[in-house]
Design a protein around this motif. Sequence first.
Motif, PDB file in Angstrom:
ATOM      1  N   THR A 191      46.770  44.796  40.526  1.00 21.69           N
ATOM      2  CA  THR A 191      46.825  43.729  39.783  1.00 21.69           C
ATOM      3  C   THR A 191      47.888  42.673  40.336  1.00 21.69           C
TER       4      THR A 191
ATOM      5  N   ILE B 277      46.474  40.826  43.480  1.00 20.49           N
ATOM      6  CA  ILE B 277      45.389  39.985  43.267  1.00 20.49           C
ATOM      7  C   ILE B 277      46.082  38.714  42.540  1.00 20.49           C
ATOM      8  N   ASP B 278      46.992  38.957  41.716  1.00 22.22           N
ATOM      9  CA  ASP B 278      47.760  37.817  40.787  1.00 22.22           C
ATOM     10  C   ASP B 278      48.579  36.993  41.646  1.00 22.22           C
TER      11      ASP B 278
ATOM     12  N   VAL C  13      45.745  34.771  43.917  1.00 24.70           N
ATOM     13  CA  VAL C  13      45.146  33.919  42.943  1.00 24.70           C
ATOM     14  C   VAL C  13      45.949  32.660  42.696  1.00 24.70           C
ATOM     15  N   GLU C  14      47.234  32.856  42.761  1.00 25.38           N
ATOM     16  CA  GLU C  14      48.437  31.931  42.626  1.00 25.38           C
ATOM     17  C   GLU C  14      48.343  31.140  43.865  1.00 25.38           C
TER      18      GLU C  14
ATOM     19  N   GLU D 249      39.028  28.113  45.661  1.00 22.88           N
ATOM     20  CA  GLU D 249      38.452  28.363  44.503  1.00 22.88           C
ATOM     21  C   GLU D 249      37.283  29.455  44.470  1.00 22.88           C
TER      22      GLU D 249
ATOM     23  N   LYS E 162      38.841  32.708  44.596  1.00 22.84           N
ATOM     24  CA  LYS E 162      39.445  33.042  43.560  1.00 22.84           C
ATOM     25  C   LYS E 162      38.744  33.580  42.383  1.00 22.84           C
ATOM     26  N   ARG E 163      37.515  33.071  42.499  1.00 19.79           N
ATOM     27  CA  ARG E 163      36.671  33.359  41.146  1.00 19.79           C
ATOM     28  C   ARG E 163      36.251  34.988  41.630  1.00 19.79           C
TER      29      ARG E 163
ATOM     30  N   ARG F 122      39.262  37.173  40.566  1.00 12.59           N
ATOM     31  CA  ARG F 122      39.465  37.196  39.076  1.00 12.59           C
ATOM     32  C   ARG F 122      38.494  38.316  38.621  1.00 12.59           C
ATOM     33  N   ALA F 123      37.335  38.317  39.149  1.00 11.30           N
ATOM     34  CA  ALA F 123      36.428  39.229  38.644  1.00 11.30           C
ATOM     35  C   ALA F 123      36.737  40.519  38.770  1.00 11.30           C
TER      36      ALA F 123
ATOM     37  N   LEU G 245      39.590  41.925  39.185  1.00 12.77           N
ATOM     38  CA  LEU G 245      40.691  42.323  38.362  1.00 12.77           C
ATOM     39  C   LEU G 245      40.019  43.248  37.107  1.00 12.77           C
ATOM     40  N   GLN G 246      39.081  42.716  36.751  1.00 10.04           N
ATOM     41  CA  GLN G 246      38.248  43.446  35.582  1.00 10.04           C
ATOM     42  C   GLN G 246      37.727  44.850  35.829  1.00 10.04           C
TER      43      GLN G 246
END
Length: 235
Positions: A47, A50-51, A54-55, A61, A64-65, A68-69, A71-72
Amino acid sequence: MKSIRRTLSLITIITCVISMTACSKGDATSNNGISGADTGKFASGMTDLIDSLVENDQYDESQKRVLRAALQHDGEIPYASYSAAWESYRQCLVDKGYTKPPQNLINGIYFAPAYVSSEGLTEEQNRKLNDDINACRDARVAAIDLVYRTKLGNPEFYGDPEVALVDCLHRKNLVPQNYTIDQYRKESGLYMNDTSEHAFDRFSFDINDSDTLTCMATTAPTLLQPRLEIWKPLG
């Protein structure tokens, strides 16, 4: 093999995780043969990694999409998304006027062009090529590639690629329990100075084993550079 390295421009392969983010110093550990080595980590967990990506504004983008996926799903990136990012990277270079780089793939792991022929390029064109490679890499694939390789081969987030490789070899039971990072470094040194076709025999582990290739491709990909196809950007 080594003569190729001398005559062609070497483009740094993605996955030098130390350059992606600062590494903190860690205490030496006796686990997995890495006693006395720098066990600093470049992230505290998936986490956190990835954070931080992403930042970062240098990644577009589309990457980043995917992150973000991921991360789940505990950082898991579908192979289709990973492969698509690499294809986007190759197309980016085509859009900048170059030939399409070869699809260098070892055991399912993609590699950026490692050996690039400078034939026909002026010094200025060569500088522009390097800039374009870096721009396409960062925009289209670098972040996804780092997360994908880390998930596969470096779950402890070791910043030193040698430490990550030896740890991976131990986790997959590819080397004896008493195999140490010092032994690996000795074998690696012999390999780097061996100009014969049998240089890989310097390693005491099976270089052609599928799990070994995954460990090397995800943690220390420069070792596999001699197996990659040369890219001629101007054809």
